[in-house]
Design an enzyme around this catalytic site. Structure first.
Site, PDB file in Angstrom:
ATOM      1  CG  HIS A  46     107.825 -38.791  32.872  1.00  0.00           C
ATOM      2  ND1 HIS A  46     108.236 -38.622  31.371  1.00  0.00           N
ATOM      3  CD2 HIS A  46     108.730 -39.167  33.467  1.00  0.00           C
ATOM      4  CE1 HIS A  46     109.834 -39.285  31.990  1.00  0.00           C
ATOM      5  NE2 HIS A  46     109.866 -39.147  32.507  1.00  0.00           N
ATOM      6  CB  SER A  54     107.343 -43.321  38.030  1.00  0.00           C
ATOM      7  OG  SER A  54     107.196 -44.751  38.130  1.00  0.00           O
ATOM      8  CB  ALA A  75     110.345 -46.593  40.898  1.00  0.00           C
TER       9      ALA A  75
END
Length: 179
Positions: free
Chosen positions: A73, A121, A139
């Site tokens: 991303h 993330s 994450a």
């Protein structure tokens, strides 16, 4: 030229990741020579402006990054330039890899990330920590201590929740013993 495109296949289907990594690999030689840094100065200014300001990925050209680096991303990534990232690493958005400012104003060492590491993330890896090979970090984790090889770590602070067996240690049938 293969050096410039060493992350191309790893970022297949990820145009932004491909673009950033080609630009990074083109800028990287400037960190090896003062003369080259002077010659490369206009390109380095373009790199900083485009990659850091417009694409929001802070990946200094002097950072040591192994081959097949995947940017998942590619947004809000901050990597301290003194960090070391191994081969075949996968880093998702909103991740920080940096050092810690101490009370006396000095800074700690930067993280060293091993090979085959997948980082979720919103992960923070801060301080002089080592992340081993074949590690997955969940994450939202905050890594402030070393993570051993072949581990899965999650949480704040991150803790190892599972140890993975290396491929060569997968269960093998016991040999038959003849009596």
């Amino acid at each position: 030229m293969n050096y410039v495109f060493q992350d191309w296949e790893a970022n297949k289907g990820n145009l932004k990741g491909r673009l950033v990594m080609v630009l990074f690999r083109l800028a990287r030689p400037a960190s090896k020579s003062k003369l080259l840094r002077i010659i490369w100065l206009p390109y380095l200014a373009f790199y900083k402006l485009f990659v850091e300001w417009f694409l929001c990925i802070e990946l200094p050209h002097w950072t040591t990054v192994g081959k097949n680096f995947y940017l998942g991303h590619g947004h809000a990534l901050v990597v301290n330039g003194c960090s070391v990232i191994g081969n075949n690493c996968f880093i998702r958005h909103s991740t920080t890899i940096g050092n810690i400012r101490k009370e006396d104003g000095s800074y700690s060492g930067s993280p060293i990330i091993g090979d085959n590491v997948e980082i979720g993330s919103n992960v923070c890896i801060i301080g002089e920590v080592r992340v081993g090979n074949n590690v997955r970090i969940g994450a939202g984790s905050v890594v402030v201590k070393d993570i051993p090889d072949d581990s899965i770590a999650v949480g704040n602070p991150a803790r190892v929740i599972k140890t993975l067996r290396p491929v060569d240690q997968v269960l093998q049938p016991e040999p038959e013993v003849l009596l």
